[in-house]
Write a protein that holds these residues in place. Structure first.
Motif, PDB file in Angstrom:
ATOM      1  N   LEU A   1       4.122  44.815   3.968  1.00 63.33           N
ATOM      2  CA  LEU A   1       3.403  46.070   4.168  1.00 63.33           C
ATOM      3  C   LEU A   1       4.385  47.212   4.420  1.00 63.33           C
ATOM      4  N   GLN A   2       5.384  46.975   5.257  1.00 65.97           N
ATOM      5  CA  GLN A   2       6.384  48.010   5.532  1.00 65.97           C
ATOM      6  C   GLN A   2       7.158  48.357   4.267  1.00 65.97           C
ATOM      7  N   ARG A   3       7.464  47.343   3.446  1.00 67.48           N
ATOM      8  CA  ARG A   3       8.169  47.579   2.185  1.00 67.48           C
ATOM      9  C   ARG A   3       7.322  48.437   1.244  1.00 67.48           C
ATOM     10  N   THR A   4       6.021  48.183   1.229  1.00 68.30           N
ATOM     11  CA  THR A   4       5.114  48.972   0.393  1.00 68.30           C
ATOM     12  C   THR A   4       5.091  50.429   0.832  1.00 68.30           C
ATOM     13  N   LEU A   5       5.031  50.650   2.144  1.00 70.08           N
ATOM     14  CA  LEU A   5       4.999  52.016   2.671  1.00 70.08           C
ATOM     15  C   LEU A   5       6.304  52.750   2.393  1.00 70.08           C
ATOM     16  N   VAL A   6       7.434  52.058   2.534  1.00 75.31           N
ATOM     17  CA  VAL A   6       8.736  52.682   2.283  1.00 75.31           C
ATOM     18  C   VAL A   6       8.870  53.050   0.807  1.00 75.31           C
ATOM     19  N   ALA A   7       8.411  52.170  -0.084  1.00 78.19           N
ATOM     20  CA  ALA A   7       8.491  52.454  -1.515  1.00 78.19           C
ATOM     21  C   ALA A   7       7.627  53.656  -1.882  1.00 78.19           C
ATOM     22  N   ALA A   8       6.443  53.752  -1.276  1.00 75.15           N
ATOM     23  CA  ALA A   8       5.572  54.897  -1.544  1.00 75.15           C
ATOM     24  C   ALA A   8       6.204  56.186  -1.037  1.00 75.15           C
ATOM     25  N   GLU A   9       6.856  56.107   0.102  1.00 72.38           N
ATOM     26  CA  GLU A   9       7.526  57.293   0.663  1.00 72.38           C
ATOM     27  C   GLU A   9       8.687  57.735  -0.221  1.00 72.38           C
ATOM     28  N   ALA A  10       9.412  56.759  -0.794  1.00 71.43           N
ATOM     29  CA  ALA A  10      10.538  57.095  -1.669  1.00 71.43           C
ATOM     30  C   ALA A  10      10.051  57.758  -2.949  1.00 71.43           C
ATOM     31  N   GLU A  11       8.881  57.356  -3.425  1.00 67.98           N
ATOM     32  CA  GLU A  11       8.342  57.930  -4.652  1.00 67.98           C
ATOM     33  C   GLU A  11       7.707  59.294  -4.412  1.00 67.98           C
ATOM     34  N   GLN A  12       7.248  59.524  -3.170  1.00 68.45           N
ATOM     35  CA  GLN A  12       6.587  60.783  -2.831  1.00 68.45           C
ATOM     36  C   GLN A  12       7.314  61.442  -1.656  1.00 68.45           C
ATOM     37  N   PRO A  13       8.570  61.824  -1.819  1.00 67.43           N
ATOM     38  CA  PRO A  13       9.348  62.343  -0.684  1.00 67.43           C
ATOM     39  C   PRO A  13       8.815  63.659  -0.139  1.00 67.43           C
ATOM     40  N   GLN A  14       8.006  64.353  -0.929  1.00 68.11           N
ATOM     41  CA  GLN A  14       7.478  65.633  -0.477  1.00 68.11           C
ATOM     42  C   GLN A  14       6.317  65.466   0.502  1.00 68.11           C
ATOM     43  N   ARG A  15       5.806  64.258   0.656  1.00 70.95           N
ATOM     44  CA  ARG A  15       4.659  64.019   1.527  1.00 70.95           C
ATOM     45  C   ARG A  15       5.116  63.365   2.841  1.00 70.95           C
ATOM     46  N   ALA A  16       4.571  63.846   3.937  1.00 75.02           N
ATOM     47  CA  ALA A  16       4.865  63.249   5.235  1.00 75.02           C
ATOM     48  C   ALA A  16       4.138  61.917   5.369  1.00 75.02           C
ATOM     49  N   VAL A  17       4.703  61.032   6.178  1.00 80.67           N
ATOM     50  CA  VAL A  17       4.081  59.735   6.427  1.00 80.67           C
ATOM     51  C   VAL A  17       2.869  59.924   7.327  1.00 80.67           C
ATOM     52  N   GLY A  18       1.766  59.294   6.967  1.00 82.18           N
ATOM     53  CA  GLY A  18       0.543  59.413   7.752  1.00 82.18           C
ATOM     54  C   GLY A  18       0.289  58.178   8.603  1.00 82.18           C
ATOM     55  N   SER A  19      -0.939  57.679   8.548  1.00 77.05           N
ATOM     56  CA  SER A  19      -1.327  56.552   9.385  1.00 77.05           C
ATOM     57  C   SER A  19      -1.771  55.375   8.526  1.00 77.05           C
ATOM     58  N   VAL A  20      -1.870  54.214   9.155  1.00 74.87           N
ATOM     59  CA  VAL A  20      -2.348  52.994   8.508  1.00 74.87           C
ATOM     60  C   VAL A  20      -3.656  52.586   9.174  1.00 74.87           C
ATOM     61  N   MET A  21      -4.700  52.405   8.367  1.00 69.14           N
ATOM     62  CA  MET A  21      -5.976  51.947   8.900  1.00 69.14           C
ATOM     63  C   MET A  21      -6.213  50.513   8.446  1.00 69.14           C
TER      64      MET A  21
END
Length: 304
Positions: A238-258
């Protein structure tokens, strides 16, 4: 996703009252029928039928067919458009950026690329896509690829029982859309995530402003939990998925996980996984989220 896998175009006889969604949920088949009325979704009926786990895999179709027949006796399918879904665990979902163009041309582009997106032979898969958003001359497209067998076994069980589905969707995408429609998920422009936790799996949707950016299934063997590794492996993936999404969308701040869980045991597992994540977490329990069948109705009937 609308008409993600469309088995056939049906011609209805008589008055169509609305949609009937049949969801395959482990040992049960769930039915929810609904229609749009003055802009609101009116639930007509909810029911379930047991499809007890078979003694061997060859009887799975028979179990589903028997359960579908039980549902068939409870309503008139000629008055409804039937929709069902396949499990996200059986589907490869990817988001791609393609040149902004009309859907027909997008399909032609994908037809040329589809063999690079799946290791399976093309004759063994079905796929569909949905344009999500167009930004700076590019269209973000959600592509879903599934083994024909995974789709056909559900479709055939329903067809044999007299419930031919008009649309086959992806269960997790339908659940995500239902939660967005109910405003149960954040609608801001950060990178947020929905995690639907199962006994040995986690279905993940990373999204922003209601648009899915990543859809994936993390599936572990039961032995991983027996060895005591399940919790840490799910957290790492799950953490790897979030990091990969952040790398692809660097202009977006990290939000929350539900986290969405259906049992107290899964709620406890979600809390343990969340404790080691870098993003803040919130939790939805079983009663706070629509069922799989209701999610399908919210996705289709509400848009009539």
């Amino acid at each position: 996703m609308r008409a993600i896998f469309n088995p056939r175009k049906l011609t209805h006889i008589g008055q169509v009252r609305g949609w009937a969604a049949v969801a395959f949920t482990g040992s049960d088949l769930e039915l929810t029928s609904a229609r749009s009325e003055d802009g609101d979704l009116k639930i007509l009926q909810q029911a379930s039928a047991s499809a007890a786990p078979p003694a061997d895999a060859e009887n799975t179709a028979l179990q589903w067919h028997t359960a579908a027949q039980s549902l068939r006796r409870q309503f008139d399918p000629s008055e409804h458009r039937v929709v069902t879904s396949v499990s996200c665990e059986d589907v490869l979902c990817q988001t791609l950026r393609l040149p902004a163009t009309e859907p027909g041309e997008l399909k032609q582009i994908l037809d040329l690329q589809i063999d690079n997106l799946t290791p399976l032979p093309l004759e063994e898969v079905v796929y569909s896509f949905e344009p999500l958003e167009t930004v700076e001359g590019q269209t973000r497209v959600l592509v879903a690829i599934a083994p024909k067998a995974a789709v056909n076994e559900r479709v055939e069980a329903l067809e044999t029982a007299g419930l031919p589905p008009e649309i086959v969707s992806v269960d997790v995408v339908a659940m995500f859309r239902a939660l967005i429609k109910r405003q149960a998920l954040p609608g801001d422009d950060r990178l947020n995530a929905l995690v639907i936790l199962g006994i040995t799996s986690a279905n993940v949707v990373v999204y922003s402003q209601g648009v899915p950016l990543v859809v994936r299934s993390i599936v572990l063997s039961p032995e991983a939990f027996v060895r005591g590794e399940g919790e840490s492996l799910l957290r790492e993936e799950l953490q790897r998925t979030l990091v990969a999404a952040e790398a692809e969308q660097p202009q977006r701040a990290v939000g929350s996980v539900m986290f969405l869980t259906r049992t107290d045991e899964l709620q406890s597992l979600a809390e343990k996984i969340a404790a080691g994540l870098s993003a803040p977490a919130t939790f939805l329990t079983n009663g706070a989220a629509p069922t799989a069948a209701l999610s399908l109705c919210l996705q289709y009937a509400a848009n009539e």
